[in-house]
Design a protein around this motif. Structure first.
Motif, PDB file in Angstrom:
ATOM      1  N   LEU A   6       0.985  -0.672   0.057  1.00  8.40           N
ATOM      2  CA  LEU A   6       0.341   0.053  -0.584  1.00  8.40           C
ATOM      3  C   LEU A   6       0.931   0.954  -0.021  1.00  8.40           C
ATOM      4  O   LEU A   6       1.384   1.066   0.730  1.00  8.40           O
ATOM      5  CB  LEU A   6      -0.977   0.169   1.069  1.00  8.40           C
ATOM      6  CG  LEU A   6      -1.648   0.788   1.108  1.00  8.40           C
ATOM      7  CD1 LEU A   6      -2.809   1.679   0.574  1.00  8.40           C
ATOM      8  CD2 LEU A   6      -2.645   0.995   2.541  1.00  8.40           C
ATOM      9  N   SER A   7       0.584   1.874  -1.011  1.00  2.52           N
ATOM     10  CA  SER A   7       1.325   3.255  -0.966  1.00  2.52           C
ATOM     11  C   SER A   7       0.701   4.271  -1.016  1.00  2.52           C
ATOM     12  O   SER A   7      -0.159   4.643  -1.834  1.00  2.52           O
ATOM     13  CB  SER A   7       2.181   3.038  -2.108  1.00  2.52           C
ATOM     14  OG  SER A   7       3.223   4.151  -2.562  1.00  2.52           O
ATOM     15  N   ILE A   8       1.245   5.605  -0.259  1.00  2.00           N
ATOM     16  CA  ILE A   8       0.292   6.383   0.179  1.00  2.00           C
ATOM     17  C   ILE A   8       1.505   7.706  -0.573  1.00  2.00           C
ATOM     18  O   ILE A   8       2.077   8.160   0.610  1.00  2.00           O
ATOM     19  CB  ILE A   8       0.047   6.571   1.308  1.00  2.00           C
ATOM     20  CG1 ILE A   8      -0.545   5.251   2.092  1.00  2.00           C
ATOM     21  CG2 ILE A   8      -0.809   7.729   1.613  1.00  2.00           C
ATOM     22  CD1 ILE A   8      -1.354   5.036   3.143  1.00  2.00           C
ATOM     23  N   TYR A   9       1.053   8.612  -1.269  1.00  2.00           N
ATOM     24  CA  TYR A   9       1.470  10.104  -1.765  1.00  2.00           C
ATOM     25  C   TYR A   9       0.983  10.819  -0.869  1.00  2.00           C
ATOM     26  O   TYR A   9      -0.328  10.967  -0.636  1.00  2.00           O
ATOM     27  CB  TYR A   9       1.677  10.060  -2.680  1.00  2.00           C
ATOM     28  CG  TYR A   9       2.537   9.245  -4.549  1.00  2.00           C
ATOM     29  CD1 TYR A   9       3.231   8.952  -4.714  1.00  2.00           C
ATOM     30  CD2 TYR A   9       1.351   8.416  -4.972  1.00  2.00           C
ATOM     31  CE1 TYR A   9       3.769   8.460  -5.509  1.00  2.00           C
ATOM     32  CE2 TYR A   9       1.455   6.870  -5.524  1.00  2.00           C
ATOM     33  CZ  TYR A   9       3.282   7.251  -5.662  1.00  2.00           C
ATOM     34  OH  TYR A   9       3.997   6.724  -6.540  1.00  2.00           O
ATOM     35  N   GLN A  10       1.561  11.403  -0.385  1.00  2.00           N
ATOM     36  CA  GLN A  10       1.423  12.781   0.531  1.00  2.00           C
ATOM     37  C   GLN A  10       2.592  14.070  -0.264  1.00  2.00           C
ATOM     38  O   GLN A  10       3.171  14.071  -0.784  1.00  2.00           O
ATOM     39  CB  GLN A  10       2.063  12.227   1.993  1.00  2.00           C
ATOM     40  CG  GLN A  10       3.604  13.161   2.091  1.00  2.00           C
ATOM     41  CD  GLN A  10       3.658  13.281   4.176  1.00  2.00           C
ATOM     42  OE1 GLN A  10       3.483  12.074   4.338  1.00  2.00           O
ATOM     43  NE2 GLN A  10       4.752  14.115   3.787  1.00  2.00           N
ATOM     44  N   PRO A  11       1.175  15.127  -0.299  1.00  2.00           N
ATOM     45  CA  PRO A  11       1.434  16.645  -1.306  1.00  2.00           C
ATOM     46  C   PRO A  11       3.097  16.773  -0.717  1.00  2.00           C
ATOM     47  O   PRO A  11       3.594  16.811  -0.071  1.00  2.00           O
ATOM     48  CB  PRO A  11       0.552  17.794  -0.823  1.00  2.00           C
ATOM     49  CG  PRO A  11       0.104  16.822   0.424  1.00  2.00           C
ATOM     50  CD  PRO A  11      -0.123  15.381   0.882  1.00  2.00           C
ATOM     51  N   ILE A  23      -4.462  12.830   8.628  1.00  2.00           N
ATOM     52  CA  ILE A  23      -4.147  12.066   7.777  1.00  2.00           C
ATOM     53  C   ILE A  23      -4.033  11.345   8.676  1.00  2.00           C
ATOM     54  O   ILE A  23      -3.694   9.449   8.301  1.00  2.00           O
ATOM     55  CB  ILE A  23      -3.642  12.903   6.565  1.00  2.00           C
ATOM     56  CG1 ILE A  23      -4.939  13.164   5.689  1.00  2.00           C
ATOM     57  CG2 ILE A  23      -2.532  11.607   5.463  1.00  2.00           C
ATOM     58  CD1 ILE A  23      -4.090  14.113   4.125  1.00  2.00           C
ATOM     59  N   GLU A  24      -2.024  11.690   9.533  1.00  2.00           N
ATOM     60  CA  GLU A  24      -1.515  11.022  10.138  1.00  2.00           C
ATOM     61  C   GLU A  24      -2.067   9.846  11.519  1.00  2.00           C
ATOM     62  O   GLU A  24      -2.128   8.692  11.247  1.00  2.00           O
ATOM     63  CB  GLU A  24      -0.408  11.642  10.765  1.00  2.00           C
ATOM     64  CG  GLU A  24       0.536  12.368   9.576  1.00  2.00           C
ATOM     65  CD  GLU A  24       1.951  13.695  10.332  1.00  2.00           C
ATOM     66  OE1 GLU A  24       2.047  13.788  11.803  1.00  2.00           O
ATOM     67  OE2 GLU A  24       1.843  13.836   9.867  1.00  2.00           O
ATOM     68  N   PHE A  42       4.993  -2.785   7.787  1.00  2.00           N
ATOM     69  CA  PHE A  42       6.498  -1.983   7.592  1.00  2.00           C
ATOM     70  C   PHE A  42       6.310  -1.095   7.257  1.00  2.00           C
ATOM     71  O   PHE A  42       5.292  -0.847   6.236  1.00  2.00           O
ATOM     72  CB  PHE A  42       7.308  -3.108   6.843  1.00  2.00           C
ATOM     73  CG  PHE A  42       7.556  -3.932   7.621  1.00  2.00           C
ATOM     74  CD1 PHE A  42       8.428  -4.374   8.818  1.00  2.00           C
ATOM     75  CD2 PHE A  42       6.714  -5.741   6.721  1.00  2.00           C
ATOM     76  CE1 PHE A  42       8.608  -5.719   9.289  1.00  2.00           C
ATOM     77  CE2 PHE A  42       6.870  -6.905   7.596  1.00  2.00           C
ATOM     78  CZ  PHE A  42       7.730  -6.819   8.226  1.00  2.00           C
ATOM     79  N   THR A  43       5.918   0.146   7.774  1.00  2.00           N
ATOM     80  CA  THR A  43       5.960   1.471   7.239  1.00  2.00           C
ATOM     81  C   THR A  43       8.153   2.271   7.479  1.00  2.00           C
ATOM     82  O   THR A  43       8.433   1.996   8.248  1.00  2.00           O
ATOM     83  CB  THR A  43       4.968   2.382   8.182  1.00  2.00           C
ATOM     84  OG1 THR A  43       6.124   2.671   9.819  1.00  2.00           O
ATOM     85  CG2 THR A  43       4.301   1.975   8.061  1.00  2.00           C
ATOM     86  N   GLY A  44       7.566   3.448   6.577  1.00  2.00           N
ATOM     87  CA  GLY A  44       8.662   4.509   6.206  1.00  2.00           C
ATOM     88  C   GLY A  44       8.800   5.393   5.027  1.00  2.00           C
ATOM     89  O   GLY A  44       8.149   4.715   4.390  1.00  2.00           O
ATOM     90  N   GLY A  45       9.213   6.029   5.161  1.00  2.00           N
ATOM     91  CA  GLY A  45       9.287   6.997   4.345  1.00  2.00           C
ATOM     92  C   GLY A  45      10.732   7.253   3.249  1.00  2.00           C
ATOM     93  O   GLY A  45      10.804   6.397   3.392  1.00  2.00           O
ATOM     94  N   LEU A  46      10.347   8.166   2.130  1.00  2.00           N
ATOM     95  CA  LEU A  46      10.380   7.270   1.152  1.00  2.00           C
ATOM     96  C   LEU A  46      11.357   8.427   0.425  1.00  2.00           C
ATOM     97  O   LEU A  46      10.511   9.924   1.392  1.00  2.00           O
ATOM     98  CB  LEU A  46       9.841   6.775  -0.190  1.00  2.00           C
ATOM     99  CG  LEU A  46       9.871   5.260  -0.160  1.00  2.00           C
ATOM    100  CD1 LEU A  46       9.090   4.631  -1.610  1.00  2.00           C
ATOM    101  CD2 LEU A  46      10.616   4.679   0.060  1.00  2.00           C
TER     102      LEU A  46
END
Length: 77
Positions: A6-11, A23-24, A42-46
């Motif tokens: 599940l990939s979530i894009y944030q502005p 949102i968080e 598993f979570t982590g920012g890109l």
């Protein structure tokens, strides 16, 4: 066991702090529900999407996280 991404894009840039807080909180609650159901999360920012490169199955590299669009003009050729 099935696996999902599940990939979530944030502005990028400035975002409304109140909207981002909601949102968080929603994402945190969703992750907790998944964990409570026995799923591994598993979570982590890109890095920002503007830094992305797409690698196609045929070896073609393109800039950006989005599929490139090619347009054709009617009657050309």
């Amino acid at each position: 066991m099935p696996k999902y991404l599940l990939s979530i894009y944030q502005p990028e840039g400035k975002a409304d702090p109140e909207a981002m807080a909601r949102i968080e909180a929603d994402l945190h609650r969703f992750n907790e529900e998944l964990r409570d159901s026995g799923s591994w999360v598993f979570t982590g920012g890109l890095h920002a999407p503007s830094t992305a490169t797409v690698v196609h199955a045929d070896g073609l590299l393109t800039d950006g996280p989005y599929v490139e669009e090619r347009s054709t003009s009617a009657g050309s050729g």
